[in-house]
Design an enzyme around this catalytic site. Structure first.
Site, PDB file in Angstrom:
ATOM      1  N   GLU A 250     -40.412 -74.915 -68.045  1.00  0.00           N
ATOM      2  CA  GLU A 250     -39.326 -75.380 -67.175  1.00  0.00           C
ATOM      3  C   GLU A 250     -38.071 -75.695 -67.993  1.00  0.00           C
ATOM      4  OE1 GLU A 250     -39.269 -75.059 -64.006  1.00  0.00           O
ATOM      5  OE2 GLU A 250     -41.346 -74.374 -64.099  1.00  0.00           O
TER       6      GLU A 250
ATOM      7  N   ASP B 159     -34.530 -73.777 -67.678  1.00  0.00           N
ATOM      8  CA  ASP B 159     -33.287 -74.526 -67.451  1.00  0.00           C
ATOM      9  C   ASP B 159     -32.237 -74.129 -68.488  1.00  0.00           C
ATOM     10  OD1 ASP B 159     -34.221 -75.859 -65.248  1.00  0.00           O
ATOM     11  OD2 ASP B 159     -34.552 -77.779 -66.247  1.00  0.00           O
TER      12      ASP B 159
ATOM     13  N   HIS C 150     -32.415 -69.864 -63.104  1.00  0.00           N
ATOM     14  CA  HIS C 150     -33.617 -70.517 -63.615  1.00  0.00           C
ATOM     15  C   HIS C 150     -34.856 -69.645 -63.346  1.00  0.00           C
ATOM     16  CE1 HIS C 150     -36.449 -73.995 -64.177  1.00  0.00           C
ATOM     17  NE2 HIS C 150     -37.140 -73.314 -63.270  1.00  0.00           N
ATOM     18  N   GLU C 151     -34.953 -69.125 -62.128  1.00  0.00           N
ATOM     19  CA  GLU C 151     -36.110 -68.281 -61.777  1.00  0.00           C
ATOM     20  C   GLU C 151     -36.126 -66.988 -62.595  1.00  0.00           C
ATOM     21  OE1 GLU C 151     -38.553 -69.366 -59.985  1.00  0.00           O
ATOM     22  OE2 GLU C 151     -37.435 -71.190 -59.563  1.00  0.00           O
TER      23      GLU C 151
ATOM     24  N   HIS D 128     -37.551 -67.593 -65.974  1.00  0.00           N
ATOM     25  CA  HIS D 128     -39.014 -67.547 -66.054  1.00  0.00           C
ATOM     26  C   HIS D 128     -39.503 -66.117 -66.252  1.00  0.00           C
ATOM     27  CE1 HIS D 128     -40.096 -71.633 -65.383  1.00  0.00           C
ATOM     28  NE2 HIS D 128     -39.574 -71.722 -64.175  1.00  0.00           N
TER      29      HIS D 128
END
Ligand SMILES: [Zn+2]
Length: 229
Positions: free
Chosen positions: A169, A173, A91-92, A95
């Site tokens: 977000e 995801d 997930h990070e 980003h």
């Protein structure tokens, strides 16, 4: 702002927390495997003593260029299984790969720029000082006047930022669901939000105005659609 985002983990964070490189082993190799798949060159994974102050489990990505690193809270390693940690990191990385970090830095700089521009414009405006009862324009009265007039503008731009952030977000995801197991991200999110004592059923309007992250239930539902059957 750019300086801070570049040097946060190397200069600021060490003032408050200790970071140690993640040791070799099952977790490290699982993380390396996933980041390779996700097209991310990973040099620095650190573990931070987050348990010093809170039970909150978290992971974040910081810096850019050579300074970029992933920081895992020790609480995350303590409470989550390997595949769950990998999913959180995916997930990070999402980003980063989806350019959310660059974009939010640019937006933050713009936001501050606009604020300072308006401040420079308003602070010397005689009408503003007069309206507040001063006979001639003075800086500190202008500052108070600006504060009052700017608050609706800042609410609006803040609202724009939270909407932008919640959209990011969901995208991160979805990215994580591609490179890690969506089910693992789901259980990880449940554990993280239980640790953080976050509200499981916040009011939708409150979420709309204030939440930078979508509430747990909506994230779980969005991830349900990604579960491979
Ligand atoms: Zn995120």
């Amino acid at each position: 702002m750019i300086f801070f985002s570049k040097f946060y983990t190397t200069l600021i964070l060490p003032l408050f927390n200790k970071q140690t490189p993640l040791e070799e082993g099952e977790l490290r190799s699982a993380i390396e495997k996933m980041s390779q798949k996700a097209g991310f060159t990973l040099e620095n994974v650190f573990v931070m003593d987050g348990s010093k102050r809170s039970t909150k489990a978290n992971a974040f990505f910081s810096g850019f260029g050579k300074n970029k690193r992933i920081v895992l809270f020790d609480t995350l390693i303590r409470d989550l299984e390997t595949d769950e940690i990998v999913a959180v990191l995916a997930h990070e990385i999402g980003h980063f790969r989806l350019k959310h970090i660059v974009r939010s830095t640019v937006l933050g700089v713009l936001q501050t720029g606009i604020m300072l521009f308006l401040l420079g414009w308003f602070v010397n405006e005689p009408a503003l000082s007069e309206a507040l009862g001063a006979s001639k324009p003075v800086f500190h009265i202008g500052l108070i006047g600006f504060g009052i007039l700017y608050s609706p503008v800042s609410s609006l731009s803040g609202l724009g930022m939270t909407i932008f952030s919640r959209r990011n977000e969901y995208q991160a995801d979805a990215f994580a669901a591609k490179y890690a197991r969506p089910e693992a991200l789901q259980t990880a999110l449940k554990k993280i939000s239980a640790n953080a004592l976050s509200n499981p059923t916040p009011h939708p309007w409150y979420v709309f105005f204030n939440y930078s992250h979508p509430p747990l239930l909506q994230r779980l539902e969005a991830l349900d659609k990604k579960v491979r059957r």
